[in-house]
Enzyme design. Structure first.
Site, PDB file in Angstrom:
ATOM      1  CG  HIS A   1      28.988  40.066  50.776  1.00 40.24           C
ATOM      2  ND1 HIS A   1      28.749  40.457  49.480  1.00 40.24           N
ATOM      3  CD2 HIS A   1      29.848  39.029  50.699  1.00 40.24           C
ATOM      4  CE1 HIS A   1      29.423  39.674  48.667  1.00 40.24           C
ATOM      5  NE2 HIS A   1      30.103  38.797  49.369  1.00 40.24           N
TER       6      HIS A   1
ATOM      7  CG  HIS B   1      34.570  40.063  45.983  1.00 44.99           C
ATOM      8  ND1 HIS B   1      34.145  40.804  47.056  1.00 44.99           N
ATOM      9  CD2 HIS B   1      33.818  38.944  45.986  1.00 44.99           C
ATOM     10  CE1 HIS B   1      33.179  40.163  47.670  1.00 44.99           C
ATOM     11  NE2 HIS B   1      32.949  39.022  47.048  1.00 44.99           N
TER      12      HIS B   1
ATOM     13  CG  HIS C   1      34.171  35.453  50.807  1.00 50.88           C
ATOM     14  ND1 HIS C   1      35.025  36.176  50.012  1.00 50.88           N
ATOM     15  CD2 HIS C   1      32.927  35.947  50.552  1.00 50.88           C
ATOM     16  CE1 HIS C   1      34.332  37.062  49.296  1.00 50.88           C
ATOM     17  NE2 HIS C   1      33.058  36.949  49.609  1.00 50.88           N
TER      18      HIS C   1
ATOM     19  CG  HIS D   1      32.200  33.318  43.777  1.00 49.56           C
ATOM     20  ND1 HIS D   1      32.329  34.602  43.319  1.00 49.56           N
ATOM     21  CD2 HIS D   1      31.592  33.417  44.982  1.00 49.56           C
ATOM     22  CE1 HIS D   1      31.843  35.438  44.228  1.00 49.56           C
ATOM     23  NE2 HIS D   1      31.392  34.747  45.244  1.00 49.56           N
TER      24      HIS D   1
ATOM     25  CG  HIS E   1      27.224  35.441  43.814  1.00 56.17           C
ATOM     26  ND1 HIS E   1      26.585  35.995  44.892  1.00 56.17           N
ATOM     27  CD2 HIS E   1      28.403  34.972  44.281  1.00 56.17           C
ATOM     28  CE1 HIS E   1      27.354  35.854  45.984  1.00 56.17           C
ATOM     29  NE2 HIS E   1      28.460  35.234  45.633  1.00 56.17           N
TER      30      HIS E   1
ATOM     31  CG  PHE F   1      30.016  41.880  45.170  1.00 57.99           C
ATOM     32  CD1 PHE F   1      29.777  40.517  45.126  1.00 57.99           C
ATOM     33  CD2 PHE F   1      31.118  42.379  44.496  1.00 57.99           C
ATOM     34  CE1 PHE F   1      30.607  39.665  44.413  1.00 57.99           C
ATOM     35  CE2 PHE F   1      31.962  41.535  43.780  1.00 57.99           C
ATOM     36  CZ  PHE F   1      31.707  40.180  43.741  1.00 57.99           C
TER      37      PHE F   1
ATOM     38  CG  HIS G   1      30.822  32.712  49.863  1.00 58.47           C
ATOM     39  ND1 HIS G   1      32.093  32.900  49.373  1.00 58.47           N
ATOM     40  CD2 HIS G   1      30.010  33.486  49.121  1.00 58.47           C
ATOM     41  CE1 HIS G   1      32.045  33.778  48.378  1.00 58.47           C
ATOM     42  NE2 HIS G   1      30.794  34.151  48.213  1.00 58.47           N
TER      43      HIS G   1
HETATM   44 CU1  C2O Z   1      31.719  38.115  48.510  1.00 57.83          CU
HETATM   45 CU2  C2O Z   1      30.256  35.406  46.772  1.00 57.83          CU
HETATM   46  O1  C2O Z   1      30.862  37.094  47.090  1.00 57.83           O
END
Ligand code: C2O
Length: 557
Positions: free
Chosen positions: A132, A152, A161, A280, A284, A301, A314
């Protein structure tokens, strides 16, 4: 209270910023390039990483770090991805709040083994976490270019992902000798699954770098700071936002998937799809530890992969993609070879180094993956206007009349308004935006979605920034996603996708936000209006250093 005129300034209530007459300039029609709206032509070159180019990146704010793999990927033999045997059983990913003890123990055991593998083993948990970091802080350049390779804020988001989960899941299964092992999804889109999944607080699935204060409450899709809402209110707000980001705001592939990133420096684009923007990003930030510099682990990230819950988060993001694909009868997202042939590399469960392309991950059944059906409660949570549209329109019309001569500028022919230094979001900003076409038929709307295009968003990439966008809002300070006036949100989590200083100085690409608003304008009874009022509201003061170049209407096929 309506907005009045004062010394040539457009002023509002205390919460509203002052927008000076001379600060609003009309962009000349046709000067689309500078607002990032000009499409880079399809040049037939798919995106891929230059595997010899790994270099330190800025994983956290200004601090340089490296997540380059050893041995270097450029030294490895790469094989093409092969689909699993079509007769192999489908791995069904189930909701984290519904799995049984046996499954939890199995998953926990697999992660525990992963964490104990030698540190340089590609299946080691921390090496998996690095994937990641590698792909998300731009550790590699693109092939034939100095542009960063990143996954992203563009149409690579969902495919990359999905591939990450695919390999991670098979590796976990291999470690416990279970060829049928499937990941679990954190069903934050369902009222029963909106709390942090407790299975991720146990054993190897636990992680200390989380925001302990948040975890017992319902997740907030519009999270930036504590909004003081009850769990019940949060559930309704989340469901409304889901409807907006899965249905009314996601009618075109680019709106849902993200902007069309092309290869090379010129093809850079920075605009995530609806679901990437929220839930999303806020999820995070909501999970990450507020006491860490950039809300590590989940809040950044470079570190998100260190928290096992990333994969459950995810899996639900991926489930939303699968759901959206089904809702549009699996129509191909982009019939575009640059996208379809873009490629990523991963280690598979047999330690082979595999090249997988976007076209390989589009069909879930070919990957032998599916999701447990737990219903989609947000499908019928279409938001309602917070103020009756007729009342709102009369208030807004009064404001408009009061300001005639200020906002309707001489020679105003283009749809664009350019905000200069007052495009600064330290306070809310309201601006009138012209609609080039009104009273479109259903057929026209189906063909071309009306899109609110907020461009040139200038923010420090390492800052956590969030602002909401409302249309025809009478009182934006109290509005939430449950109000139909809510058109979308911009969230920036730490993703310093920049190369180290002095390495490459490329044109800075500013993010943009494209929001589908055809259905929303119907509900606000604004389809016949030749202009709308757009309000940008910084959340929690996070947008204090953020500026916006302009807002205009465009139409998207
Ligand atoms: Cu690659 Cu949820 O971020």
């Amino acid at each position: 209270m309506v907005v009045g005129l004062l010394d040539g300034a457009f002023v509002g209530r205390k919460s509203r910023s002052t927008l000076l007459f001379h600060d609003i300039q009309v962009a000349i029609a046709g000067s689309g390039a500078e607002d990032g709206s000009t499409e880079i032509k399809n040049r037939g070159i798919p995106l891929k990483a230059n595997l010899s180019s790994c270099h330190p990146s800025y994983p956290s704010g200004d601090q340089i770090g490296s997540c380059c793999p050893t041995p270097a990927w450029s030294e490895l033999e790469i094989i093409d991805f092969q689909f699993p045997d079509p007769s192999s059983p489908i791995r069904i990913r189930r909701a984290a709040h519904l799995v049984d003890e046996e499954y939890k123990a199995k998953y926990e055991k697999a992660v525990a083994i992963m964490k104990e593998l030698p540190l340089d083993h590609p299946h080691n948990f921390w090496r998996q976490a690095d994937l990641h970091c590698i792909y998300c802080t731009s550790a590699f350049d693109q092939v034939n270019s100095t542009a960063p390779f990143k996954t992203h804020h563009s149409w690579l988001f969902f495919p990359w992902h999905r591939a990450l989960l695919y390999f991670h899941e098979r590796i976990l299964g291999k470690l416990i000798g279970d060829d049928n092992f499937a990941l679990t999804f954190w069903s934050w889109d369902h009222p029963d699954g909106m709390h942090f999944p407790t299975m991720f607080t146990e054993g190897a699935l636990n992680n200390t770098e989380r925001d302990a204060i948040r975890l017992p409450t319902v997740v907030d899709f519009n999270y930036n700071e504590d909004r003081g809402l009850t769990d019940g209110e949060l559930v309704l707000d989340n469901l409304a936002l889901m409807y907006h980001h899965m249905v009314s705001g996601a009618k075109k592939a680019e709106l849902f998937m993200g902007c069309k990133l092309r290869s090379g420096v010129d093809g850079d684009c920075d605009g995530g799809g609806t679901i990437e923007e929220s839930p999303h990003n806020p999820v995070h930030g909501w999970v990450g530890d507020r006491n860490n510099p950039v809300k590590e682990d989940m809040g950044a990230f470079h570190s998100a992969g260190r928290d096992p819950v990333l994969y459950a988060h995810h899996s639900n993001i991926d489930r939303m993609w699968a759901t959206w694909q089904k809702m549009r009868n699996n129509e191909l997202e982009f019939d575009d070879d640059e996208w379809l042939n873009s490629e990523f590399t991963f280690f598979d469960e047999n330690l082979q180094f595999v090249r997988i392309r976007v076209r390989d991950v589009l069909n879930m059944s070919k990957l032998r993956i599916d999701y447990q059906d737990i219903g989609l409660p947000w499908l019928d949570t279409r938001p309602q206007p917070s103020v009756h549209p007729e009342i709102a329109r009369s208030i807004l019309k009064k404001r408009h009349d009061h300001n005639e001569g200020i906002l309707r500028m001489p020679g105003e022919t283009a749809e664009a308004h350019k905000l200069q230094r007052n495009g600064r979001l330290d306070k809310s900003i309201t601006i009138r935006v012209q609609r080039p076409r009104i009273n479109r038929t259903q057929e026209e709307k189906h063909k071309e979605e009306e899109v609110l295009f907020i461009y040139g968003i200038d923010t420090k990439r390492s800052d956590f920034v969030k602002f909401d966008v409302f249309i025809n809002a009478v009182e934006e300070t109290v509005l939430v996603p449950q109000s139909r006036e809510f058109a979308g949100t911009f969230t920036n989590i730490d993703n310093s996708c920049t190369n180290p200083k002095g390495r490459v100085e490329k044109k800075k690409v500013k993010p943009h936000l494209k929001l589908g608003i055809s259905e929303l304008l119907e509900d606000l009874q604004a389809e016949g209006d030749d202009n709308i009022w757009v309000t940008l509201v910084s959340r929690g003061g996070t947008a204090i250093n953020t500026t916006v170049e302009g807002i205009r209407i465009m139409y998207m096929k």
